[in-house]
Design a protein around this motif. Sequence first.
Motif, short mmCIF file in Angstrom:
data_model
loop_
_atom_site.label_atom_id
_atom_site.label_comp_id
_atom_site.label_asym_id
_atom_site.label_seq_id
_atom_site.Cartn_x
_atom_site.Cartn_y
_atom_site.Cartn_z
N SER A 1 0.81 -1.22 0.00
CA SER A 1 0.00 0.00 0.00
C SER A 1 0.84 1.27 0.00
O SER A 1 0.32 2.36 -0.25
CB SER A 1 -0.93 0.00 1.21
OG SER A 1 -0.20 -0.11 2.42
N ASN A 2 2.15 1.14 0.27
CA ASN A 2 3.00 2.34 0.26
C ASN A 2 3.38 2.76 -1.15
O ASN A 2 3.66 3.94 -1.39
CB ASN A 2 4.28 2.09 1.07
CG ASN A 2 4.02 2.14 2.56
OD1 ASN A 2 2.94 2.51 3.00
ND2 ASN A 2 5.01 1.75 3.34
N ALA A 3 3.42 1.82 -2.08
CA ALA A 3 3.86 2.16 -3.44
C ALA A 3 3.02 3.28 -4.06
O ALA A 3 3.58 4.24 -4.61
CB ALA A 3 3.86 0.92 -4.32
N PRO A 4 1.68 3.21 -4.02
CA PRO A 4 0.90 4.31 -4.61
C PRO A 4 1.08 5.65 -3.91
O PRO A 4 0.88 6.71 -4.52
CB PRO A 4 -0.55 3.82 -4.53
CG PRO A 4 -0.55 2.72 -3.54
CD PRO A 4 0.80 2.10 -3.60
N VAL B 1 0.86 6.66 17.97
CA VAL B 1 -0.57 6.84 17.73
C VAL B 1 -1.28 5.58 18.20
O VAL B 1 -1.19 4.54 17.56
CB VAL B 1 -0.86 7.11 16.24
CG1 VAL B 1 -2.36 7.36 16.05
CG2 VAL B 1 -0.07 8.31 15.75
N ALA B 2 -1.96 5.69 19.33
CA ALA B 2 -2.58 4.52 19.95
C ALA B 2 -3.58 3.86 19.01
O ALA B 2 -4.44 4.53 18.43
CB ALA B 2 -3.26 4.93 21.25
N GLY B 3 -3.46 2.55 18.87
CA GLY B 3 -4.40 1.77 18.09
C GLY B 3 -4.19 1.81 16.60
O GLY B 3 -4.81 1.03 15.86
N ALA B 4 -3.30 2.69 16.14
CA ALA B 4 -3.16 2.87 14.69
C ALA B 4 -2.56 1.65 14.01
O ALA B 4 -3.05 1.23 12.95
CB ALA B 4 -2.31 4.11 14.40
N TRP B 5 -1.52 1.08 14.60
CA TRP B 5 -0.87 -0.05 13.92
C TRP B 5 -1.77 -1.27 13.89
O TRP B 5 -1.76 -2.04 12.92
CB TRP B 5 0.46 -0.38 14.58
CG TRP B 5 1.35 -1.20 13.70
CD1 TRP B 5 1.88 -2.42 13.96
CD2 TRP B 5 1.85 -0.84 12.39
NE1 TRP B 5 2.66 -2.84 12.91
CE2 TRP B 5 2.66 -1.89 11.94
CE3 TRP B 5 1.67 0.28 11.57
CZ2 TRP B 5 3.29 -1.87 10.69
CZ3 TRP B 5 2.29 0.30 10.33
CH2 TRP B 5 3.09 -0.76 9.91
N ASP B 6 -2.57 -1.46 14.89
CA ASP B 6 -3.54 -2.56 14.87
C ASP B 6 -4.52 -2.38 13.71
O ASP B 6 -4.87 -3.34 13.02
CB ASP B 6 -4.31 -2.63 16.20
CG ASP B 6 -3.44 -3.12 17.34
OD1 ASP B 6 -2.42 -3.78 17.08
OD2 ASP B 6 -3.79 -2.83 18.51
N ALA B 7 -4.95 -1.13 13.50
CA ALA B 7 -5.87 -0.85 12.39
C ALA B 7 -5.19 -1.12 11.05
O ALA B 7 -5.78 -1.70 10.13
CB ALA B 7 -6.36 0.59 12.47
N PHE B 8 -3.92 -0.71 10.92
CA PHE B 8 -3.19 -0.93 9.67
C PHE B 8 -3.03 -2.41 9.40
O PHE B 8 -3.26 -2.89 8.28
CB PHE B 8 -1.82 -0.26 9.76
CG PHE B 8 -1.01 -0.40 8.50
CD1 PHE B 8 -1.22 0.43 7.41
CD2 PHE B 8 -0.03 -1.38 8.40
CE1 PHE B 8 -0.48 0.29 6.25
CE2 PHE B 8 0.72 -1.53 7.25
CZ PHE B 8 0.50 -0.68 6.17
N ARG B 9 -2.64 -3.15 10.42
CA ARG B 9 -2.44 -4.59 10.26
C ARG B 9 -3.75 -5.31 9.95
O ARG B 9 -3.75 -6.35 9.28
CB ARG B 9 -1.80 -5.18 11.52
CG ARG B 9 -0.29 -4.98 11.60
CD ARG B 9 0.36 -5.54 10.39
NE ARG B 9 1.82 -5.64 10.49
CZ ARG B 9 2.59 -5.76 9.43
NH1 ARG B 9 2.06 -5.77 8.22
NH2 ARG B 9 3.89 -5.87 9.56
N GLY C 1 -5.92 -4.13 8.03
CA GLY C 1 -6.33 -3.71 6.69
C GLY C 1 -7.33 -2.57 6.68
O GLY C 1 -7.87 -2.24 5.62
N ASP C 2 -7.58 -1.96 7.83
CA ASP C 2 -8.54 -0.86 7.92
C ASP C 2 -7.79 0.47 7.73
O ASP C 2 -7.56 1.22 8.68
CB ASP C 2 -9.25 -0.90 9.27
CG ASP C 2 -10.45 0.03 9.32
OD1 ASP C 2 -10.61 0.86 8.41
OD2 ASP C 2 -11.25 -0.09 10.28
N THR C 3 -7.44 0.75 6.48
CA THR C 3 -6.64 1.93 6.19
C THR C 3 -7.38 3.21 6.54
O THR C 3 -6.77 4.19 7.02
CB THR C 3 -6.26 1.95 4.71
OG1 THR C 3 -5.60 0.72 4.38
CG2 THR C 3 -5.33 3.11 4.40
N GLY C 4 -8.69 3.24 6.33
CA GLY C 4 -9.47 4.43 6.65
C GLY C 4 -9.37 4.78 8.12
O GLY C 4 -9.16 5.95 8.48
N HIS C 5 -9.54 3.78 8.98
CA HIS C 5 -9.46 4.02 10.43
C HIS C 5 -8.04 4.39 10.82
O HIS C 5 -7.81 5.27 11.68
CB HIS C 5 -9.93 2.79 11.19
CG HIS C 5 -10.02 2.98 12.67
ND1 HIS C 5 -10.60 4.08 13.25
CD2 HIS C 5 -9.59 2.20 13.69
CE1 HIS C 5 -10.54 3.98 14.57
NE2 HIS C 5 -9.92 2.86 14.86
#
Length: 206
Positions: A10-13, A137-145, A147-151
């Motif tokens: 997801s970083n490429a774009p 950023v609390a909770g952010a990496w869990d959201a990324f992992r 697949g919830d990019t919006g959150h």
Amino acid sequence: MIGLLHTAASNAPLFDAALERPAVELRHLIRPELLEAAEAAGGLPPAVAERTAAALRDAAQGAGVVLLTCSTLGPVAEEARLPVPVLRADAALAREVVAGSGCVVVLYAAPTTREATGQLFDAAARRTGATIALRAVAGAWDAFRAGDTGHYHALVAEAAEEALARGADRVALAQASMAGAAGRVRGEVLTSPAAGLRAALAALGR
């Protein structure tokens, strides 16, 4: 050509969108297993560093400069010995964000990048007199992992807004994956895709 080594597809774009010179080709090499191995080890052990160095060699084939976009693996770029320059996207960000001195809040999400990110931005700040505050950023990496990019981006944007509201002069989104949150924030927010590509283009020009 700029060769880029990512650990998330997801970083490429994000880097494609940040490219200001369309005549330059970006070639993306995506190796998520490197970050997975670092996370499993709780840091950057020698075995993962060696695998990262090998991936950087692959990314350098045919390129005029290589850009390592993963903050956790960033220190490997500093030890790379390749025929072309090897740059850290987050190092370019660190130089830019501290250039005006003042108070800088550096946000990160992945626990494994805390040490490398802290050392990098602290070193940059010592050269300009900027004050650095490193914040997870609390909770952010869990959201990324998950697949919830919006959150994920919403949490990052909220943390950036809070930092600016509390007096930060600028906010750095230390991980490339955070760049999608920048457009949601009012105030000065810098990202590593834009800064990293500026540094890579300057290296190509040299």
